[in-house]
Write an enzyme that holds these catalytic residues in place. Structure first.
Site, short mmCIF file in Angstrom:
data_model
loop_
_atom_site.label_atom_id
_atom_site.label_comp_id
_atom_site.label_asym_id
_atom_site.label_seq_id
_atom_site.Cartn_x
_atom_site.Cartn_y
_atom_site.Cartn_z
N THR A 46 0.92 -1.30 0.00
CA THR A 46 -0.13 -0.08 0.04
C THR A 46 0.79 1.12 -0.11
O THR A 46 1.94 1.25 0.51
CB THR A 46 -0.94 0.19 1.37
OG1 THR A 46 -0.22 0.23 2.43
CG2 THR A 46 -1.82 -1.22 1.54
N GLY A 47 0.46 2.08 -0.49
CA GLY A 47 0.90 3.59 -0.57
C GLY A 47 2.47 3.76 -0.55
O GLY A 47 3.12 3.30 -1.36
N ARG A 76 -7.33 7.36 3.90
CA ARG A 76 -8.08 6.86 4.93
C ARG A 76 -8.58 5.48 4.74
O ARG A 76 -8.80 4.48 5.44
CB ARG A 76 -8.93 7.80 5.61
CG ARG A 76 -8.51 8.82 6.34
CD ARG A 76 -9.47 9.71 7.10
NE ARG A 76 -9.05 10.97 7.93
CZ ARG A 76 -9.82 11.02 9.23
NH1 ARG A 76 -11.05 10.85 9.19
NH2 ARG A 76 -9.29 12.09 10.05
N VAL A 77 -8.94 5.49 3.52
CA VAL A 77 -9.62 4.35 2.90
C VAL A 77 -8.90 3.61 1.78
O VAL A 77 -8.58 3.95 0.97
CB VAL A 77 -11.28 4.62 2.48
CG1 VAL A 77 -11.69 3.22 1.94
CG2 VAL A 77 -11.76 5.21 3.45
N ASP A 137 -4.57 4.71 13.73
CA ASP A 137 -4.65 3.85 12.44
C ASP A 137 -5.91 3.14 12.61
O ASP A 137 -6.45 2.86 13.49
CB ASP A 137 -3.52 2.88 12.49
CG ASP A 137 -3.23 2.12 11.35
OD1 ASP A 137 -4.30 2.17 10.30
OD2 ASP A 137 -2.12 1.79 10.95
N TYR A 228 14.43 -12.36 37.59
CA TYR A 228 13.42 -12.76 38.59
C TYR A 228 12.78 -11.54 39.06
O TYR A 228 13.15 -10.21 38.69
CB TYR A 228 13.74 -13.57 39.48
CG TYR A 228 15.21 -13.19 40.60
CD1 TYR A 228 14.74 -12.21 41.48
CD2 TYR A 228 16.29 -13.57 40.02
CE1 TYR A 228 15.77 -11.78 42.19
CE2 TYR A 228 17.47 -13.08 40.81
CZ TYR A 228 17.33 -12.32 41.72
OH TYR A 228 18.29 -11.74 42.64
N LYS A 289 16.93 3.06 49.56
CA LYS A 289 16.90 1.63 49.89
C LYS A 289 15.50 1.20 50.09
O LYS A 289 14.81 1.56 50.56
CB LYS A 289 17.80 1.26 51.05
CG LYS A 289 18.32 -0.02 51.30
CD LYS A 289 19.49 -0.46 50.38
CE LYS A 289 20.12 -1.54 50.67
NZ LYS A 289 20.76 -1.51 52.21
N HIS A 290 15.17 0.09 49.41
CA HIS A 290 13.90 -0.48 49.21
C HIS A 290 12.94 0.45 49.23
O HIS A 290 11.90 0.44 49.94
CB HIS A 290 13.65 -1.20 50.56
CG HIS A 290 14.83 -2.44 50.61
ND1 HIS A 290 15.01 -3.32 49.80
CD2 HIS A 290 15.60 -2.61 51.77
CE1 HIS A 290 15.80 -4.30 50.33
NE2 HIS A 290 16.11 -3.84 51.08
N GLY A 319 24.46 -0.56 49.32
CA GLY A 319 23.77 -1.34 48.35
C GLY A 319 22.72 -0.55 47.83
O GLY A 319 21.58 -1.29 47.38
N ASN A 432 3.45 5.09 57.45
CA ASN A 432 3.63 6.51 58.25
C ASN A 432 4.86 7.12 58.16
O ASN A 432 5.99 6.40 58.27
CB ASN A 432 2.93 6.41 59.63
CG ASN A 432 1.41 6.21 59.70
OD1 ASN A 432 0.70 6.70 59.08
ND2 ASN A 432 1.30 5.03 60.79
N ARG A 452 2.35 6.14 63.97
CA ARG A 452 2.98 7.11 63.57
C ARG A 452 4.00 7.44 64.77
O ARG A 452 5.09 8.16 64.48
CB ARG A 452 2.09 8.50 63.67
CG ARG A 452 2.72 9.72 62.92
CD ARG A 452 1.86 10.60 62.23
NE ARG A 452 1.10 10.10 61.18
CZ ARG A 452 1.37 9.81 60.04
NH1 ARG A 452 2.88 10.45 59.69
NH2 ARG A 452 0.80 9.29 58.91
N HIS A 538 1.73 4.30 49.89
CA HIS A 538 1.80 3.07 50.42
C HIS A 538 2.55 2.10 49.56
O HIS A 538 2.95 2.42 48.32
CB HIS A 538 0.10 2.20 50.42
CG HIS A 538 -0.67 3.37 51.72
ND1 HIS A 538 -1.33 4.28 51.38
CD2 HIS A 538 -0.53 2.78 52.86
CE1 HIS A 538 -1.90 4.40 52.61
NE2 HIS A 538 -1.33 3.96 53.47
#
Length: 538
Positions: A46-47, A76-77, A137, A228, A289-290, A319, A432, A452, A538
């Protein structure tokens, strides 16, 4: 009503006689077209795709030659025609389908090579509304889905990365594709259209400010298969969704081994935190860290900021992830590599700094080209059993808040600067959250506790640990300020901060017992500021 199946078994090998090629991304196109042509496969296109193939001297039919209908409406068509979709959807071993093909002159299409208009790229590039809509598309996804549905007979290729695999498979099977191969391509094709439609629907929701659309879709492209997940028995992959927000997903890795699942999670947390600090105003460093900060500081230089951040919790920094809000320079790099670090992420790095980091072959160095905008919007999702929780990004910035002094004593200018700093950090500490800060550096952080007051005590204990590690006699929390991510429900958390030596507090306020907490602050000569905004994380 469900459509009944005729239970016609799929053949294993399907000889490839005709291929339809219609691609926006033309990388690898000519090499593929040449290989298919050499294998005796008729090419239909096409095109712009057909034009590129023809200019390379390869025989190709324009799709209008087989449909008998020209491209219209600015392209478009062009492929939305029974001759195309009949060739993709026909069940070749069904007598009725074969009869329809013969009656209407529909030729079978055995391979479809299709990739879609670059909607994600145009959106990410800041295109206007009309340009983004024009890059949705229609014919491409329709052909992809038709081909994938009829994978019993059609091999659908949507990714240029699979071109070599296609040609190798044809070579190994005497010009045919095996059923398992077609199944795998179909699975990938449906995932691609799902991600494409997710990007479109997400853009519409954002553009029209629809906060909670009835249907919410998310999609992404696999960036890395990881060894992992959080733990060795969990499988994991890293997917990117095209969002150009500077961060770990868009960063360029200059060196070091592959990022792990936890590395990506922690590095994202680190860079989002350091993005709170305007690089034009100050140098800032966050050590994570974490997913929790163990030290954050501002300074005149990155080296100064790093040493202040490290002093908050040098044990936990081992680390960890180090994020910087400015170009990593040699002076800062020399200090950072003295402590075992997993990842360094910064907007950029000087050649000298990169060379210093290169001496630690496993240390990952990521450069992003910019900082994330803490005020920017966007959606965040978290999976739960049976569903997704979706919310807007926490883009409240302390500089934009109307801070209200609620105690008899107002903070000094120095205390106010530290209060703003501490609240920036508390926004990125797991709830907290309690953060002690002094001279634009954290001196104690309490994170993720059910109470807290426990977070207050842990943060004070951390300050004592940092004091001992620094060879000092007076707790670093003495004369500090304290930030809380949410209100103090009782005065006990405040009193723990007072006991640690804090002189000023910043918190959202909004508790039924605010008056009692303010009274306790006044009784101890503590300055307190309410922000009116909570930062649960959280």
């Amino acid at each position: 009503m469900a459509v009944a199946s005729k239970n016609i078994p799929a053949p294993d090998l399907v000889k490839a006689r005709r291929a339809l090629l219609s691609v926006s991304d033309k990388s690898g196109l000519i090499e593929l077209a040449r290989a298919l042509d050499a294998a005796g496969v008729e090419l239909v296109s096409t095109g712009g795709t057909a034009k590129a193939i023809a200019q390379a001297g390869i025989a190709v039919k324009d799709v209008s030659d087989i449909t008998g209908f020209p491209e219209i409406m600015d392209g478009r068509v062009k492929t939305l025609h029974p001759t195309v979709h009949g060739g993709l959807l026909a069940i070749r071993d069904d007598a009725e389908h074969r009869e329809a093909m013969e009656t209407h002159g529909i030729g079978a299409i055995d391979i479809a090579v299709i990739n879609l208009y670059p909607f994600e790229e145009v959106r990410a590039g800041g295109g206007d509304y009309a340009s983004i809509v024009e890059n949705i598309d229609i014919g491409g996804p329709a052909m992809v889905r038709a081909s994938a549905k009829n994978h019993a007979y059609v091999a659908i290729v949507t990714d240029p990365a699979d071109y070599a695999c296609l040609t190798e498979t044809l070579s190994q099977n005497d010009g045919a594709t095996p059923y398992r191969f077609r199944q795998e391509l179909a699975a990938k094709a449906y995932a691609r259209t799902a991600a494409y439609d997710a990007a479109i629907s997400g853009w519409f929701a954002e553009a029209l400010d629809i906060e909670a659309p009835t249907w919410r879709a998310f999609g992404g492209r696999l960036e890395n298969v990881m060894r992992y997940g959080e733990n060795p028995h969990q499988k994991a992959g890293f997917y990117v969704n095209g969002d150009r927000r500077p961060g770990v997903a868009t960063a360029r890795q200059l060196q070091g081994k592959q990022l792990s699942y936890n590395n990506v999670n922690d590095t994202d947390a680190a860079f989002e935190l350091v993005g709170e600090f305007d690089a034009g105003r100050t140098a800032a460093v966050a050590i994570i860290k974490h997913a929790n900060p163990c030290g954050v500081a501002e300074g005149a230089t990155l080296k100064d900021a790093y040493l202040k951040a490290l002093a908050c919790d040098p044990v936990s920094a081992f680390g960890g992830i180090v994020a910087l809000n400015r170009l990593l320079d040699a002076e800062a790099a020399e200090e950072i590599v003295k402590t075992f670090t997993e990842v360094i992420i910064a907007p950029d790095a000087s050649p000298e700094a990169a060379e210093i980091v290169a001496a630690k072959k496993n240390l990952r160095l990521l450069v992003t080209g910019g900082l994330p905008d803490p005020r920017a919007g966007g959606m965040m999702a978290k999976s739960v059993a049976g569903g997704l929780l979706v919310q807007s990004r926490d883009n409240a910035v302390v500089d934009d808040l109307d801070l209200k002094v609620v105690t008899k004593r107002a903070p000094t200018d120095a205390e106010m600067a530290d209060l703003r700093f501490a609240f920036r950090v508390a926004k990125h500490v797991k709830s907290n959250a309690i953060v002690y800060a002094k001279k634009l550096a954290t001196v104690g952080i309490g994170a993720g506790q059910m109470s807290r007051v426990d977070s207050s005590r842990i943060a004070a204990r951390k300050a004592l640990d940092a004091t001992e590690a620094g060879g000092l006699t007076e707790s670093l929390a003495k004369g500090s300020v304290v930030a809380s991510d949410a209100f103090f429900p009782f005065a006990d958390g405040l009193l723990a901060a007072v006991e640690a030596g804090a002189t000023a507090v910043i918190q959202p306020g909004g508790s039924m017992r605010d008056d009692g907490v303010v009274k306790a602050a006044d009784e101890h000569g503590i300055a307190m500021v309410f922000t009116g905004v909570r930062h649960f994380r959280h």
